[in-house]
Design an enzyme around this catalytic site. Structure first.
Site, PDB file in Angstrom:
ATOM      1  N   SER A   1      25.557  26.774 -33.609  1.00 38.35           N
ATOM      2  CA  SER A   1      24.379  26.007 -32.774  1.00 38.35           C
ATOM      3  C   SER A   1      23.139  27.020 -32.987  1.00 38.35           C
ATOM      4  O   SER A   1      22.543  27.549 -33.909  1.00 38.35           O
ATOM      5  CB  SER A   1      25.015  25.607 -31.637  1.00 38.35           C
ATOM      6  OG  SER A   1      24.058  24.739 -30.773  1.00 38.35           O
ATOM      7  N   ASN A   2      22.600  27.087 -31.682  1.00 39.97           N
ATOM      8  CA  ASN A   2      21.474  28.145 -31.710  1.00 39.97           C
ATOM      9  C   ASN A   2      21.738  29.553 -32.207  1.00 39.97           C
ATOM     10  O   ASN A   2      20.811  30.192 -32.920  1.00 39.97           O
ATOM     11  CB  ASN A   2      20.802  28.202 -30.262  1.00 39.97           C
ATOM     12  CG  ASN A   2      20.280  26.641 -29.854  1.00 39.97           C
ATOM     13  OD1 ASN A   2      19.837  26.184 -30.694  1.00 39.97           O
ATOM     14  ND2 ASN A   2      19.685  26.913 -28.676  1.00 39.97           N
TER      15      ASN A   2
END
Length: 582
Positions: A246-247
């Site tokens: 994800s991030n």
């Protein structure tokens, strides 16, 4: 990105030992303790010890990322929760010019062999705290005898109570004074709660790659301290593998831009990256916040939770309001829902991604993300949000004062983006179906004005660039991802990287959405498979290639696995692709 390899100064060094009933990977909880729906209690609820805060942070991070349900496969088919005794080194690091520090931490297992030195480097997913990638990088790296370096990449759970003037120390315990993980600047007169991702003033996303590089550099310095007779540890004599989801996956790909042979290979799962020249994810998030409650009415058989019968009335109301302002067309709810759906499809969202987006819609994630990122991109202080949003202690939408007991658990349990954990998001006009605030958030991308220009400048700084040539990279993304849609991120990044000559493998996984932890719900595990097995497989294959270059690198794959439903996960169901032969 130019070479940013100047050795940073790390402050507030701490070294702690974790053995016996307090290991590196699970803090002594083991699989059963991690599965427990109740965190271990603080002996003094308002004043946890550093060990208690750490144990609960590790428990919370595992449960927020991994599918730990019996039969789900973690610990049997992929990954491990085997105890890993060793030492932790932690400190604060700072990007040059940044107002606030980011946390860095290195876990050095007792199984580390200086003659086969290796370092796994990772960044937390989402906006989570420093232990946010334990179930991914920690599980794989510690099992391989590697040290594991973490960064919260300028976000994390260092919340600050603006009224009580209480933040968190380096060890995760609450305090009013001292060197805090986050103490906001420029919030004079503000009330409520500030948190680092939204209110640091640093636009952390623009520096995710440099955060990861500093974590690597801290990892090497920590190994120098842990094994002084074997020092120095350098990228030239230490194998380095970057990994994140994800991030955290976005941070990995931003680090790939940095010149210099810092990393030997990278694995990025469902990465949040925006490619310059294409609409950024903020564009999609603000569209989704406005349109998706209405658009989902055009789709049957949505995954639960949320329960569709409970969300339908709000969707009908949203359709009606959007129609009254001309943002959707149609004489009835059905037609209005189709109009909203078509707009999201035109933006590039597939129907499987829209279906999986029901979770983010039902739990108000789109608004929370848009508010936080608008503040971060524009560098706004607490109480200065351009759309009038604030954060406060409270419950059921009613602001109040944080009790010491609630506040004490923020560092351990908060996700890094409220609402949640006793912190609520307040709209400047809460009686208006959220539309004025959501329209304002949208206008920061679509309209002119000082605030919009300020936010768009921050978005431009966060755009990804091509990786340096020759660096092996594996990108993995679920085709059904409803939070970070594959069509708007990885599908754009991979051609950019290839045009720059990158050595990149791209695994697209059918029947995979964004949150493995949602597979705890029966309806989700009937529809979806976890993504983490592919992260572990890619790391295995990349590692084997680095160990023996005659073994091929991972290759492109369209993977079509089978959800397990209520049966135990079997390896064959995952359809893990093989590396190329050489």
């Amino acid at each position: 990105m130019s070479n940013t390899g100047a050795t940073p100064v790390f402050e507030q060094w701490r070294e702690t030992e974790h053995r016996g009933n307090d290991d590196l990977l699970t803090a002594g909880l083991g699989l059963e303790g991690l599965r427990s729906g109740t965190a271990a209690a603080f002996a003094s609820p308002a004043s946890p010890t550093a060990g208690e805060a750490r144990r609960r942070a590790i428990w919370s991070s595992w449960r927020g990322i991994a599918d730990l349900t019996p039969g789900g496969g973690f610990g049997d088919v992929y990954g491990t929760v085997q105890p890993s005794p060793g030492r932790e080194f932690s400190a604060y690091a700072r990007i040059p010019g940044a107002r606030q520090p980011h946390r860095v931490l290195v876990q050095v297992p007792d199984s580390f062999d200086p003659s086969r030195r290796c370092l796994v480097v990772t960044a937390s997913s989402g906006s989570r705290g420093i232990y946010g990638a334990t179930s991914v990088a920690g599980s794989w790296g510690l099992a391989h005898g590697c040290a594991v370096a973490y960064t919260d990449k300028g976000a994390g759970s260092d919340y600050y109570d603006l009224d009580a003037k209480v933040g968190f120390q380096a060890d995760g315990t609450p305090a009013k004074r001292g060197t805090l993980g986050f103490a906001p600047e420029g919030g004079a007169g503000a009330h409520g709660v500030a948190f680092k991702h939204a209110h640091s003033g640093d636009n952390p996303e623009a520096d995710w790659g440099r955060h990861l590089l500093q974590a690597l550099q801290f990892g090497l310095q920590a190994l120098d301290r842990a094994y002084p007779r074997s020092a120095p540890f350098t990228p030239a004599n230490t194998r380095t593998l970057g990994v994140g989801v994800s991030n955290g996956g976005g941070a990995v790909l931003r680090a790939a831009e940095i010149e210099g042979d810092w990393f030997d290979g990278l694995v990025a799962g469902e990465p949040n990256v925006s490619v310059a020249g294409a609409p950024p994810l903020y564009d999609f998030v603000t569209q989704a916040a406005l349109l998706m409650p209405c658009a989902l009415l055009a789709i049957d058989d949505l995954p639960q939770p949320p329960v569709q019968a409970q969300t339908r009335p709000a969707g009908i109301q949203r359709c009606a309001v959007l129609a009254s302002t001309g943002q959707v067309q149609g004489a009835d709810t059905e037609a209005q829902a189709r109009s909203a759906w078509q707009q999201l499809a035109n933006a590039g969202l597939s129907e499987p991604a829209l279906r999986a987006g029901a979770f983010s819609t039902g739990f108000d994630l789109w608004r929370a993300i848009a508010v936080t990122y608008a503040s971060a991109y524009g560098g706004y202080a607490a109480g200065k949000h351009p759309c009038g949003y604030t954060f406060a202690a409270g419950h059921d939408g009613r602001p109040g004062i944080a009790t010491p007991e609630v506040r004490a658990a923020w560092w351990s349990e908060a996700s890094g983006i409220p609402p949640g954990n006793g912190v609520i998001l307040l709209d400047g006009d809460p009686a208006a179906d959220q539309l004025p605030g959501l329209a304002c958030l949208r206008s920061l991308w679509t309209h002119d004005g000082a605030a919009a220009e300020r936010v768009r400048a921050g978005i431009a700084r966060a755009a990804v660039n091509p990786p340096r040539s020759g660096l092996p990279i594996v990108v993995i993304h679920g085709i059904d991802d409803g939070l970070v849609p594959i069509s708007m991120t990885s599908d754009r990044y991979v051609p950019l990287a290839r045009n720059a000559g990158a050595r990149i493998a791209y695994w697209r996984v059918a029947n995979a959405q964004h949150f493995d932890s949602l597979l705890a719900f029966p309806d989700y595990r009937k529809r979806y498979v976890p993504l983490l097995p592919y992260m572990f497989a890619a790391m295995d294959q990349l590692w084997e290639h680095l160990e023996d270059p005659t073994r091929g690198l991972p290759q492109d794959a369209l993977i079509t696995p089978t959800p397990r439903a209520e049966a135990p996960m079997q390896p064959a169901q995952l359809s893990i692709p093989a590396a190329s032969s050489r």
